[in-house]
Motif scaffolding. Structure first.
Motif, mmCIF file in Angstrom:
data_model
loop_
_atom_site.group_PDB
_atom_site.id
_atom_site.type_symbol
_atom_site.label_atom_id
_atom_site.label_comp_id
_atom_site.label_asym_id
_atom_site.label_seq_id
_atom_site.Cartn_x
_atom_site.Cartn_y
_atom_site.Cartn_z
ATOM 1 N N GLU A 56 0.885 -0.991 0.119
ATOM 2 C CA GLU A 56 0.041 0.020 -0.185
ATOM 3 C C GLU A 56 1.183 1.145 0.009
ATOM 4 O O GLU A 56 0.403 2.272 -0.526
ATOM 5 N N THR A 57 2.015 1.138 0.810
ATOM 6 C CA THR A 57 2.976 2.255 0.698
ATOM 7 C C THR A 57 3.525 2.780 -0.584
ATOM 8 O O THR A 57 3.669 3.801 -1.045
ATOM 9 N N LEU A 58 3.934 1.716 -1.087
ATOM 10 C CA LEU A 58 4.586 1.745 -2.530
ATOM 11 C C LEU A 58 3.400 2.346 -3.658
ATOM 12 O O LEU A 58 3.808 3.015 -4.470
ATOM 13 N N GLU A 59 2.103 2.077 -3.475
ATOM 14 C CA GLU A 59 1.225 2.463 -4.391
ATOM 15 C C GLU A 59 0.873 3.901 -3.838
ATOM 16 O O GLU A 59 0.745 4.776 -5.104
ATOM 17 N N ARG A 60 1.030 4.275 -2.717
ATOM 18 C CA ARG A 60 0.852 5.590 -2.268
ATOM 19 C C ARG A 60 1.818 6.513 -2.858
ATOM 20 O O ARG A 60 1.796 7.887 -3.400
ATOM 21 N N LEU A 61 3.178 6.064 -2.766
ATOM 22 C CA LEU A 61 4.260 6.897 -3.202
ATOM 23 C C LEU A 61 4.075 7.212 -4.999
ATOM 24 O O LEU A 61 4.764 8.026 -5.370
ATOM 25 N N LEU A 62 3.458 6.510 -5.732
ATOM 26 C CA LEU A 62 3.357 6.684 -6.967
ATOM 27 C C LEU A 62 2.582 7.901 -7.344
ATOM 28 O O LEU A 62 2.648 8.535 -8.475
ATOM 29 N N VAL A 63 1.620 8.531 -6.650
ATOM 30 C CA VAL A 63 1.268 9.877 -6.689
ATOM 31 C C VAL A 63 2.085 11.130 -6.663
ATOM 32 O O VAL A 63 1.755 12.029 -6.903
ATOM 33 N N LEU A 64 3.222 10.782 -6.049
ATOM 34 C CA LEU A 64 3.940 11.747 -5.616
ATOM 35 C C LEU A 64 4.815 12.492 -7.179
ATOM 36 O O LEU A 64 5.165 11.364 -7.940
ATOM 37 N N ASP A 65 5.134 13.592 -7.215
ATOM 38 C CA ASP A 65 5.573 13.907 -8.492
ATOM 39 C C ASP A 65 7.151 13.741 -8.325
ATOM 40 O O ASP A 65 7.839 14.378 -7.561
ATOM 41 N N MET A 66 7.777 12.949 -9.002
ATOM 42 C CA MET A 66 9.221 12.371 -8.986
ATOM 43 C C MET A 66 9.546 12.116 -10.315
ATOM 44 O O MET A 66 9.115 11.514 -11.070
ATOM 45 N N ALA A 67 10.875 12.549 -10.431
ATOM 46 C CA ALA A 67 11.819 12.276 -11.568
ATOM 47 C C ALA A 67 12.816 11.311 -11.414
ATOM 48 O O ALA A 67 13.329 10.745 -12.346
ATOM 49 N N VAL A 68 13.355 11.350 -10.136
ATOM 50 C CA VAL A 68 14.424 10.531 -9.575
ATOM 51 C C VAL A 68 14.078 9.977 -8.347
ATOM 52 O O VAL A 68 13.235 10.789 -7.541
ATOM 53 N N MET A 69 14.163 8.749 -8.022
ATOM 54 C CA MET A 69 13.870 8.112 -6.897
ATOM 55 C C MET A 69 15.199 7.407 -6.270
ATOM 56 O O MET A 69 15.903 6.602 -6.902
ATOM 57 N N VAL A 70 15.461 7.644 -4.808
ATOM 58 C CA VAL A 70 16.709 7.233 -4.372
ATOM 59 C C VAL A 70 16.415 6.123 -3.306
ATOM 60 O O VAL A 70 15.687 6.313 -2.345
ATOM 61 N N PRO A 71 16.712 4.977 -3.822
ATOM 62 C CA PRO A 71 16.318 3.789 -2.922
ATOM 63 C C PRO A 71 16.984 3.598 -1.594
ATOM 64 O O PRO A 71 18.336 4.328 -1.563
ATOM 65 N N GLY A 72 16.483 2.759 -0.531
ATOM 66 C CA GLY A 72 17.356 2.467 0.508
ATOM 67 C C GLY A 72 18.686 1.694 0.105
ATOM 68 O O GLY A 72 19.883 1.672 0.585
ATOM 69 N N HIS A 73 18.589 0.852 -1.049
ATOM 70 C CA HIS A 73 19.588 -0.014 -1.583
ATOM 71 C C HIS A 73 19.446 -0.083 -2.925
ATOM 72 O O HIS A 73 18.311 -0.275 -3.498
ATOM 73 N N GLY A 74 20.507 0.063 -3.786
ATOM 74 C CA GLY A 74 20.634 0.015 -4.984
ATOM 75 C C GLY A 74 20.746 1.614 -5.501
ATOM 76 O O GLY A 74 20.777 2.265 -4.985
ATOM 77 N N PRO A 75 20.723 1.415 -6.859
ATOM 78 C CA PRO A 75 21.174 2.923 -7.715
ATOM 79 C C PRO A 75 19.761 3.525 -7.704
ATOM 80 O O PRO A 75 18.638 3.157 -7.753
ATOM 81 N N PRO A 76 19.885 4.847 -8.009
ATOM 82 C CA PRO A 76 18.820 5.945 -8.036
ATOM 83 C C PRO A 76 18.064 5.381 -9.309
ATOM 84 O O PRO A 76 18.534 4.783 -10.408
ATOM 85 N N SER A 77 17.070 5.560 -9.339
ATOM 86 C CA SER A 77 16.112 5.341 -10.446
ATOM 87 C C SER A 77 15.469 6.652 -11.454
ATOM 88 O O SER A 77 15.140 7.658 -10.621
ATOM 89 N N ARG A 78 15.833 6.850 -12.391
ATOM 90 C CA ARG A 78 15.060 7.805 -13.613
ATOM 91 C C ARG A 78 13.710 7.395 -14.031
ATOM 92 O O ARG A 78 13.257 8.084 -14.597
ATOM 93 N N HIS A 79 13.347 6.132 -13.525
ATOM 94 C CA HIS A 79 12.019 5.781 -13.958
ATOM 95 C C HIS A 79 11.265 5.339 -12.709
ATOM 96 O O HIS A 79 10.801 4.108 -12.771
ATOM 97 N N PRO A 80 11.046 6.266 -11.743
ATOM 98 C CA PRO A 80 10.156 5.732 -10.496
ATOM 99 C C PRO A 80 9.187 5.050 -10.780
ATOM 100 O O PRO A 80 8.979 3.817 -9.950
ATOM 101 N N ALA A 81 8.248 5.478 -11.421
ATOM 102 C CA ALA A 81 6.965 4.980 -11.641
ATOM 103 C C ALA A 81 6.932 3.488 -11.990
ATOM 104 O O ALA A 81 6.502 2.419 -11.507
ATOM 105 N N GLN A 82 7.851 3.390 -12.899
ATOM 106 C CA GLN A 82 7.924 2.004 -13.478
ATOM 107 C C GLN A 82 8.815 1.092 -12.534
ATOM 108 O O GLN A 82 8.374 -0.204 -12.284
ATOM 109 N N ASP A 83 9.799 1.559 -11.795
ATOM 110 C CA ASP A 83 10.243 0.745 -10.641
ATOM 111 C C ASP A 83 9.674 0.374 -9.588
ATOM 112 O O ASP A 83 9.769 -0.596 -9.014
ATOM 113 N N LEU A 84 8.929 1.395 -9.144
ATOM 114 C CA LEU A 84 7.812 1.015 -7.984
ATOM 115 C C LEU A 84 7.142 -0.163 -8.449
ATOM 116 O O LEU A 84 6.680 -1.023 -7.566
#
Length: 84
Positions: A56-84
């Protein structure tokens, strides 16, 4: 939270990975610091996780306006919606 003219929005999203999960969104720059709510390129540790709330948390994050997502582990994502 505002520092040097930049707004940082802190969102408590736990319990998901852990009871105290939090993410930080920087809307002006379109960046989300997702912490351990997002793992990229590895299997997450689920010791204290509430898997239903985590999804549910991951689904709620999808509504945030983001171009880059920095995860706790792994490389940053330039495709956050796809990677979530």
């Amino acid at each position: 939270l505002q520092i040097g003219g930049t707004e940082f929005r802190l969102h408590a999203v736990g319990p998901s990975h852990t009871p105290e999960d939090m993410v930080i969104h920087v809307p002006r720059h379109g960046v989300l610091f997702a912490g351990d709510t997002v793992f990229s390129g590895r299997i997450p540790y689920v010791g204290q996780a509430d898997s239903r709330r985590w999804i549910e948390t991951l689904e709620r994050l999808l509504v945030l306006d983001m171009a880059v997502m920095v995860p706790g582990h792994g490389p940053p994502s330039r495709h956050p919606a796809q990677d979530l």
